[in-house]
Structure formats: C-alpha cells, structure tokens
Design an enzyme around this catalytic site. Structure first.
Site, PDB file in Angstrom:
ATOM      1  N   GLU A  34       6.518  55.295 -68.913  1.00 65.47           N
ATOM      2  CA  GLU A  34       7.410  54.591 -69.957  1.00 65.47           C
ATOM      3  C   GLU A  34       7.415  53.449 -69.596  1.00 65.47           C
ATOM      4  O   GLU A  34       7.614  52.831 -68.539  1.00 65.47           O
ATOM      5  CB  GLU A  34       8.714  55.385 -69.682  1.00 65.47           C
ATOM      6  CG  GLU A  34       9.778  54.603 -70.627  1.00 65.47           C
ATOM      7  CD  GLU A  34      11.184  55.075 -70.109  1.00 65.47           C
ATOM      8  OE1 GLU A  34      12.219  54.084 -70.079  1.00 65.47           O
ATOM      9  OE2 GLU A  34      11.415  56.293 -69.747  1.00 65.47           O
TER      10      GLU A  34
ATOM     11  N   ARG B 127      11.299  45.318 -72.814  1.00 66.14           N
ATOM     12  CA  ARG B 127      12.114  44.208 -72.305  1.00 66.14           C
ATOM     13  C   ARG B 127      11.475  42.986 -71.643  1.00 66.14           C
ATOM     14  O   ARG B 127      12.176  42.210 -71.130  1.00 66.14           O
ATOM     15  CB  ARG B 127      13.331  44.645 -71.494  1.00 66.14           C
ATOM     16  CG  ARG B 127      12.740  45.237 -69.947  1.00 66.14           C
ATOM     17  CD  ARG B 127      14.149  45.593 -69.247  1.00 66.14           C
ATOM     18  NE  ARG B 127      13.794  46.271 -68.015  1.00 66.14           N
ATOM     19  CZ  ARG B 127      14.549  47.371 -67.327  1.00 66.14           C
ATOM     20  NH1 ARG B 127      15.558  47.564 -67.941  1.00 66.14           N
ATOM     21  NH2 ARG B 127      14.091  47.443 -66.071  1.00 66.14           N
TER      22      ARG B 127
ATOM     23  N   THR C 160      13.625  51.438 -72.955  1.00 72.17           N
ATOM     24  CA  THR C 160      14.752  50.485 -73.381  1.00 72.17           C
ATOM     25  C   THR C 160      14.522  49.965 -74.547  1.00 72.17           C
ATOM     26  O   THR C 160      14.782  48.668 -74.943  1.00 72.17           O
ATOM     27  CB  THR C 160      14.532  48.961 -72.212  1.00 72.17           C
ATOM     28  OG1 THR C 160      14.090  49.702 -70.962  1.00 72.17           O
ATOM     29  CG2 THR C 160      15.646  48.346 -72.332  1.00 72.17           C
TER      30      THR C 160
ATOM     31  N   LYS D 129      18.260  61.579 -72.492  1.00 66.63           N
ATOM     32  CA  LYS D 129      18.105  60.992 -70.894  1.00 66.63           C
ATOM     33  C   LYS D 129      19.368  61.009 -70.524  1.00 66.63           C
ATOM     34  O   LYS D 129      20.262  60.481 -71.098  1.00 66.63           O
ATOM     35  CB  LYS D 129      17.174  59.822 -71.067  1.00 66.63           C
ATOM     36  CG  LYS D 129      17.383  58.752 -70.271  1.00 66.63           C
ATOM     37  CD  LYS D 129      16.799  57.375 -70.629  1.00 66.63           C
ATOM     38  CE  LYS D 129      16.793  56.403 -69.522  1.00 66.63           C
ATOM     39  NZ  LYS D 129      16.087  54.946 -69.870  1.00 66.63           N
TER      40      LYS D 129
END
Length: 209
Positions: free
Chosen positions: A42, A46, A69, A129
């Site tokens: 992942e 950001r 994110t 998640k």
C-alpha cells in the site's frame, strides 16, 4: 480489475504500508519487498510524488499495489489511473466508496467503531480497515467488533509491529495486516534495501506459520 480485495490479495496476508517521498527509490523498494516475499503493498497517497511512486511500483509486476490515505474521490481517480489495484482510506467516506465502485476497484475504508462498520455494511462492503488498530485496543477491540459482525473481514493497520503480528494473524476475521515497520522512512533515507528485504521476509514467514 477486481472489486474484491480477497481476489486482489490472492492469499497474501502481509501488506507493507509505504510512505515514499522519492520516486527514484520506488523500483529498488519494490525489488526488496518482492525479494522478501511480499506480494502486495500500500503506497500512502500523501506525498507530492505519490502517483509516480505508485506507477513505478505497479509497473514492477511482482506486487499488487494499492493506494492508501485516499481521502477524496479525486484522489481515488488519480490513484487508479496510476495503477492502483485497490484503494484504502483511513476512515469511511461514502463518496470515495461510490467512486471506487464506479472505477471497478476494490475499496477498503477505515473504521474505528461499530457505527462506522455498520455504514460500511450498509454500503455492501464486507472488508474494512481497522484503524488505528493498536491505539484502539489491538486484538481486544478486534474481538469486540468481530463478534457481532461475523461476515466482516478486517485489515488491521496502525501501530502494529512484528511483536503484535501473530496475535492478529491468528484471528479468523483478519484478512491481512498492514504495517510500516518493514520499510520505514529511515530505511529509505539510508538506502537500506537489504534491511527492508530481511524485515519483509521475517513478517511474511510469520504470516505463513
């Protein structure tokens, strides 16, 4: 492209969570992760060059790469265009879920409460998640949420290290574990790809025993 995370991960249970400021490190990072046995990753969306990093890692071919994110539908679109096979959010945002569905990509929203989990279920999702897993109470919180929602699969992420790994992996409701300790900013700054490979192999081995 599959909208089912189970199909995308294809049995992988260890998901390195990566913050990669420099796209030049993406290819050697992907090499180190795959050498350690990782089959998914992942990439946190950001940093200014997150799209380039994601594109480079997705092109590697050895990893199912997703974007993390992700906060807005627009970010989801950019992530998918860059090659993301799944999208992860720190919380539940209906617009992100809807857009990912339209794009035909698996989406994994973050939840921290039963109410948020019920919103995800109402939207037709069965994989979420758990974030931030350790600050929320770790496996005790996981047990508490999994009991009334036996149909849900969890991807705990946040504050998890090798010491906590076995407890999460032993839980029948856990699909995979997200963790950043395998490839930290310090590893990348000093070019310690051998360390990344070693920590990844250690984590993957824990996930298969």
């Amino acid at each position: 492209m599959s909208t089912d995370l189970v199909s995308v991960l294809a049995g992988a249970r260890i998901m390195p969570v990566l913050t990669v400021p420099d796209p030049a490190t993406a290819a050697p990072l992907a090499d180190a992760l795959t050498a350690g046995g990782a089959r998914c990753a992942e990439v946190a969306f950001r940093t200014p060059d997150a799209e380039q990093v994601l594109k480079a890692m997705a092109a590697h071919g050895g990893l199912a790469v997703g974007a993390g994110t992700v906060l807005t539908p627009q970010q989801a679109e950019r992530a998918v265009q860059a090659g993301a096979r799944f999208v992860v959010s720190p919380g539940y945002v209906e617009e992100v879920v809807v857009r990912c569905r339209e794009l035909g990509v698996a989406v994994v929203p973050g939840i921290a409460t039963a109410s948020e989990l019920m919103r995800a279920l109402k939207a037709g999702l069965d994989t979420v998640k758990l974030f931030p897993a350790e600050p929320l109470g770790g496996t005790r919180t996981l047990n508490a949420l999994a009991a009334p929602f036996p149909q849900v699969r969890f991807v705990p992420t946040g504050g998890i290290g090798l010491a906590q790994l076995s407890g999460y992996l032993a839980h029948p409701a856990v699909l995979a574990i997200g963790g950043s300790w395998m490839a930290t900013a310090a590893h990348l700054e000093r070019g310690d790809y051998d360390g990344i490979r070693r920590l990844t192999a250690e984590a993957v081995e824990s996930g298969t025993t």
